[in-house]
Design a protein around this motif. Structure first.
Motif, PDB file in Angstrom:
ATOM      1  N   LEU A  21     -17.511   3.658  33.150  1.00 34.20           N
ATOM      2  CA  LEU A  21     -16.902   4.404  32.055  1.00 34.20           C
ATOM      3  C   LEU A  21     -16.743   5.879  32.413  1.00 34.20           C
ATOM      4  O   LEU A  21     -15.752   6.514  32.020  1.00 34.20           O
ATOM      5  N   ALA A  22     -17.705   6.413  33.155  1.00 32.94           N
ATOM      6  CA  ALA A  22     -17.592   7.799  33.614  1.00 32.94           C
ATOM      7  C   ALA A  22     -16.424   7.951  34.592  1.00 32.94           C
ATOM      8  O   ALA A  22     -15.689   8.952  34.559  1.00 32.94           O
ATOM      9  N   PHE A  23     -16.238   6.953  35.456  1.00 31.63           N
ATOM     10  CA  PHE A  23     -15.106   6.978  36.384  1.00 31.63           C
ATOM     11  C   PHE A  23     -13.784   6.938  35.622  1.00 31.63           C
ATOM     12  O   PHE A  23     -12.848   7.689  35.931  1.00 31.63           O
ATOM     13  N   ALA A  24     -13.712   6.060  34.622  1.00 32.70           N
ATOM     14  CA  ALA A  24     -12.490   5.982  33.809  1.00 32.70           C
ATOM     15  C   ALA A  24     -12.234   7.307  33.099  1.00 32.70           C
ATOM     16  O   ALA A  24     -11.083   7.759  33.000  1.00 32.70           O
ATOM     17  N   THR A  25     -13.302   7.937  32.619  1.00 32.74           N
ATOM     18  CA  THR A  25     -13.159   9.244  31.973  1.00 32.74           C
ATOM     19  C   THR A  25     -12.642  10.284  32.957  1.00 32.74           C
ATOM     20  O   THR A  25     -11.781  11.109  32.623  1.00 32.74           O
ATOM     21  N   ALA A  26     -13.158  10.251  34.181  1.00 28.90           N
ATOM     22  CA  ALA A  26     -12.703  11.189  35.211  1.00 28.90           C
ATOM     23  C   ALA A  26     -11.225  10.976  35.522  1.00 28.90           C
ATOM     24  O   ALA A  26     -10.477  11.957  35.744  1.00 28.90           O
ATOM     25  N   VAL A  27     -10.793   9.721  35.546  1.00 26.27           N
ATOM     26  CA  VAL A  27      -9.373   9.421  35.779  1.00 26.27           C
ATOM     27  C   VAL A  27      -8.527  10.017  34.655  1.00 26.27           C
ATOM     28  O   VAL A  27      -7.464  10.615  34.899  1.00 26.27           O
ATOM     29  N   CYS A  28      -8.990   9.862  33.427  1.00 27.34           N
ATOM     30  CA  CYS A  28      -8.283  10.444  32.282  1.00 27.34           C
ATOM     31  C   CYS A  28      -8.120  11.951  32.436  1.00 27.34           C
ATOM     32  O   CYS A  28      -7.020  12.504  32.277  1.00 27.34           O
ATOM     33  N   LEU A  29      -9.225  12.611  32.748  1.00 29.90           N
ATOM     34  CA  LEU A  29      -9.206  14.066  32.847  1.00 29.90           C
ATOM     35  C   LEU A  29      -8.353  14.531  34.021  1.00 29.90           C
ATOM     36  O   LEU A  29      -7.654  15.562  33.923  1.00 29.90           O
ATOM     37  N   ALA A  30      -8.395  13.780  35.123  1.00 30.22           N
ATOM     38  CA  ALA A  30      -7.578  14.141  36.288  1.00 30.22           C
ATOM     39  C   ALA A  30      -6.094  14.018  35.964  1.00 30.22           C
ATOM     40  O   ALA A  30      -5.291  14.892  36.329  1.00 30.22           O
ATOM     41  N   GLN A  31      -5.711  12.947  35.289  1.00 29.85           N
ATOM     42  CA  GLN A  31      -4.303  12.773  34.915  1.00 29.85           C
ATOM     43  C   GLN A  31      -3.843  13.897  33.990  1.00 29.85           C
ATOM     44  O   GLN A  31      -2.726  14.419  34.136  1.00 29.85           O
ATOM     45  N   LEU A  32      -4.715  14.272  33.048  1.00 25.84           N
ATOM     46  CA  LEU A  32      -4.369  15.345  32.122  1.00 25.84           C
ATOM     47  C   LEU A  32      -4.264  16.682  32.843  1.00 25.84           C
ATOM     48  O   LEU A  32      -3.361  17.489  32.546  1.00 25.84           O
ATOM     49  N   ALA A  33      -5.158  16.921  33.816  1.00 28.05           N
ATOM     50  CA  ALA A  33      -5.121  18.171  34.574  1.00 28.05           C
ATOM     51  C   ALA A  33      -3.840  18.270  35.406  1.00 28.05           C
ATOM     52  O   ALA A  33      -3.203  19.332  35.473  1.00 28.05           O
ATOM     53  N   VAL A  34      -3.457  17.160  36.041  1.00 26.59           N
ATOM     54  CA  VAL A  34      -2.217  17.147  36.817  1.00 26.59           C
ATOM     55  C   VAL A  34      -1.021  17.450  35.926  1.00 26.59           C
ATOM     56  O   VAL A  34      -0.126  18.217  36.292  1.00 26.59           O
ATOM     57  N   ARG A  35      -1.029  16.858  34.745  1.00 18.83           N
ATOM     58  CA  ARG A  35       0.074  17.099  33.813  1.00 18.83           C
ATOM     59  C   ARG A  35       0.132  18.573  33.401  1.00 18.83           C
ATOM     60  O   ARG A  35       1.207  19.162  33.300  1.00 18.83           O
ATOM     61  N   ALA A  36      -1.055  19.140  33.119  1.00 17.91           N
ATOM     62  CA  ALA A  36      -1.108  20.537  32.682  1.00 17.91           C
ATOM     63  C   ALA A  36      -0.594  21.477  33.766  1.00 17.91           C
ATOM     64  O   ALA A  36       0.137  22.436  33.485  1.00 17.91           O
ATOM     65  N   VAL A  37      -0.970  21.204  35.016  1.00 18.22           N
ATOM     66  CA  VAL A  37      -0.526  22.054  36.128  1.00 18.22           C
ATOM     67  C   VAL A  37       0.971  21.901  36.342  1.00 18.22           C
ATOM     68  O   VAL A  37       1.707  22.891  36.538  1.00 18.22           O
TER      69      VAL A  37
END
Length: 235
Positions: A21-37
């Motif tokens: 679940l922590a890995f899935a959360t990290a994937v979520c945050l990474a996708q959001l960070a890429v989008r923001a950049v």
């Protein structure tokens, strides 16, 4: 066997679930960070808060589950507040599924990227909730039997469907139980007294709870199948 080895053996399944679940959360945050950049925009950053709220029932369920496993009466005194905490925040986990309503073209970001982003957040939030429900059902089953365990789970799913409606449309929050209990209870009472005028409340709640139940039954079936495969077979 050393204390550390015993602890690693005892909590390894839980650690594996939390790690996934922590890995899935990290994937979520990474996708959001890429989008923001890429878009230079903070669109969809509200998903981070919603995912944080989805983690709360998981943490409450883990605490209750491990306290209940000890079997000491004084630990059960702590299980009850964990149960209340879990029940209060449980709807926040599947609530994130409704964030798919925010899917629309946003600037120069492909719509398919936002679709994947929202699905990843929704999937993670839903599983945080369903796994926490499985932990709580296991706790109830050990203390009151399998039948009561299923009644507990189905009741929690039904209440969750109603809670998601209250959060998505009238915009009530879990903490309004403490911050504004009178207003929340009056709103609920009004809907209960006038079911025809508020038909969408009950139709949405029932359909959403049914959707969650279908997902939960699949999760339980997979877990039971895995346990059957792991059990030693008699020749």
């Amino acid at each position: 066997m050393s204390f550390t080895t015993r602890m690693l053996t005892r909590y390894r399944p839980q650690a594996a679930v939390v790690a996934s679940l922590a890995f899935a959360t990290a994937v979520c945050l990474a996708q959001l960070a890429v989008r923001a950049v890429y878009a230079r925009s903070a669109v969809h950053f509200g998903l981070v808060w919603n995912l944080f709220l989805a983690w709360l029932p998981m943490l409450g369920a883990l605490a209750a589950y491990n306290l209940g496993q000890r079997g000491r009466w004084r630990d059960w005194l702590l299980v009850l507040p964990c149960l209340v905490f879990w029940l209060l925040f449980f709807p926040n986990a599947p609530y994130i599924l409704t964030d798919i309503l925010h899917l629309q073209p946003q600037g120069n970001v492909p719509l398919w990227y936002d679709l994947i982003l929202l699905i990843t957040f929704a999937w993670t939030g839903a599983f945080l909730g369903l796994i926490s429900l499985y932990l709580m059902q296991s706790l109830v089953r050990r203390s009151a039997g399998a039948g009561i365990g299923w009644i507990f789970s189905l009741a929690a799913l039904a209440l969750s469907g109603f809670g998601v409606y209250l959060g998505r449309f009238p915009r009530w929050n879990s903490w309004d139980v403490v911050a504004n209990p009178a207003g929340l209870l009056l709103d609920i009472a009004h809907r209960v007294r006038h079911p025809v005028a508020n038909a969408s409340t009950f139709v949405f709640s029932a359909l959403f709870a049914l959707c969650l139940a279908a997902m939960y039954f699949m999760l339980v079936a997979i877990i039971e199948f895995r346990q059957e495969e792991a059990a030693p077979r008699a020749d």
